[in-house]
Design a protein around this motif. Structure first.
Motif: not given
Ligand SMILES: *[C@@H]1O[C@H](CO)[C@@H](O)[C@H](O)[C@H]1NC(C)=O
Ligand SMILES: *[C@@H]1O[C@H](CO)[C@@H](O)[C@H](O)[C@H]1NC(C)=O
Ligand SMILES: *[C@@H]1O[C@H](CO)[C@@H](O)[C@H](O)[C@H]1NC(C)=O
Length: 454
Positions: A292, A295, A302, A438
């Motif tokens: 993500s 990250y 996140q 994340g």
């Protein structure tokens, strides 16, 4: 060695004979020969011709009028100086007759390590590029295009860099690049974040409040911030002549040494490496790693307000896909990796995952352990090896990667095609979601020969 010298001699002889033939023909034709201009259009530009290669990639063939560096230069001086004194103009024509080469304006590896386009050196400077090493056997230069704030580009694989690049930029403002299609047959732009370090999200709700990277004009892409080195993004540019896409780094807030270098390559519509429709991220290959945005196992947070799909091309003869949370390590020194957490944070989407206590997975959309704020969707996912279960689930969240309620990470499989993973985060973290990082997932496609029915 003898063979090589033989070849060179033959070449010299041919050149010599041909030169005599030309001068004989010239006597007959007079100045008519002069109008046989090669490689240039009447306005003096180099000829370009669009061609489509067997992969369907559109590229341009360019005709270069350049003397090959090295040996032929000696032939020239031998012929012109010792055999027959000639005018400069004659030399020019002589060389153009025998050294016309055609090469495609393809991607090339620049000596700077960047991705360039193979052009003649004149074309490279005309188009505002920087020559970085040879290509096409020395007939062309590998031309690299850099662009920064306020500029626009239609060159393939342009690098969008911060003000003051390669140094950092520590200031506030908005740095925008406009991307136009190189030609109407471009459908997507692939952005590779070679360097992407801007301020991260605020720590309460993980919103990109001080710095953000915004894409406008293509398919909707979430604003991102933080550190995204090595990550990528696909932007749909639409079919035909469409409005340009703009990339914008907005910087505000406290002092921060920002730097970015985003490579923007233009993807023709009818190519096999075009991403599937609607995918912000696109991975090819039997295995790979999906992270993500922002990250990082050590300090990443996140990002809130994300909503996108990650697609993985189904490779030939592969029917399923398995995902596992990445090892929770950081590279400290000389590619040495150490574990930064006593338990993995490589999947932490919801709940208080700040400390070292295990936080359970949550799944599905109903019940007390369901995912209703931040989640990923893997269609009809089950834990590997768990056959005969009544149902698979789609949404997974919490602090452990597992399709069942558990604090033990596991490997998850899905056989739904095409292979996709959907990411959703809302705009609230605290107080229930704290320290979420994340996800980082390793994927491996599973061959059709395995019995994948679950
Ligand atoms: C842009 O460069 C990439 C990478 O070299 C290549 O795959 C793509 O076909 C190029 N696009 C155009 C329009 O030439
Ligand atoms: C970009 O350059 C790297 C290094 O030269 C090379 O490995 C890679 O294939 C190039 N990418 C494209 C899209 O041409
Ligand atoms: C991991 O556990 C050890 C022993 O319980 C503890 O000393 C250490 O501080 C923990 N590491 C982290 C990052 O919390």
């Amino acid at each position: 060695m003898a063979a090589v010298r033989g070849y060179a001699t033959v070449l010299l002889l041919c050149v010599f004979i041909a030169e005599i033939a030309v001068s004989a023909a010239e006597v007959a034709e007079g100045s008519a020969a002069r109008t046989r201009g090669q490689g240039r259009t009447p306005n003096g530009r180099r000829r370009q011709q669009a061609v489509t290669d067997p992969n369907g990639a559109v590229s341009f063939v360019q005709t270069a009028r350049r003397r090959r560096p090295g040996a032929p230069a000696q032939h020239k001086s031998l012929l012109s100086d010792t055999l027959r004194p000639t005018t400069v103009e004659r030399d020019g024509r002589f060389l153009s007759l025998f050294t016309i080469v055609q090469f495609q304006n393809q991607g090339c590896a620049a000596s700077s390590g960047d991705n360039g386009t193979c052009l003649t050196s004149a074309e490279c400077s005309d188009r505002g590029g920087v020559a970085s090493g040879p290509c096409a056997n020395g007939y062309g230069v590998c031309c690299v295009f850099l662009a920064t704030c306020g500029q626009s580009t239609k060159e393939n694989c342009t690098y969008f860099v911060n003000q003051g690049y390669p140094g950092p930029y520590d200031g506030t403002g908005s740095c925008q690049l406009t991307i136009n299609k190189a030609h109407p047959d471009i459908c997507q732009f692939r952005l590779d974040f070679d360097q992407f370090n801007i301020a991260g999200p605020e720590p309460v709700d993980h919103m990109c409040n001080s710095d953000q990277f915004i894409v406008a004009g293509g398919n909707p892409a979430p604003a991102i911030c933080g550190i995204n080195n090595g990550n990528h993004m696909y932007i749909d540019a639409g079919v035909g002549n469409t409005n340009p896409v703009t990339l914008n780094f907005v910087t505000s807030g406290p002092s921060f040494p920002r730097n970015w270098k985003v490579k923007i390559c233009q993807i023709p519509c009818n190519t096999i490496y075009r991403a599937e429709e609607g995918c912000l991220q696109y991975f090819t290959g039997v295995s790979g790693q999906i992270k993500s945005y922002n990250y990082d196992p050590g300090a990443g947070l996140q990002l809130s307000k994300q909503d996108y799909s990650v697609c993985i091309r189904m490779e030939r003869n592969f029917c399923g896909i398995q995902y596992t949370a990445c090892p929770d390590t950081v590279c400290v020194f000389n590619a040495r990796y150490i574990s930064v957490n006593n338990r993995t944070h490589a999947f932490s989407l919801s709940g208080n995952t700040q400390g070292q206590n295990a936080v359970s997975s949550s799944t599905g959309t109903l019940g007390p352990n369901s995912c209703n704020t931040d989640w990923i969707i893997i269609p009809c996912a089950t834990n590997v090896g768990r056959t005969g279960l009544p149902a698979c689930i789609d949404r997974i969240c919490g602090g452990t990667f597992n399709t069942e309620i558990s604090t033990t990470p596991t490997t998850v499989i899905s056989t739904v095609k095409p292979f996709r993973l959907t990411v959703h985060t809302n705009n609230v973290e605290a107080p229930s979601d704290v320290g979420n990082r994340g996800f980082c997932l390793n994927y491996v496609q599973q061959p059709c020969t395995n019995n994948l029915d679950v």
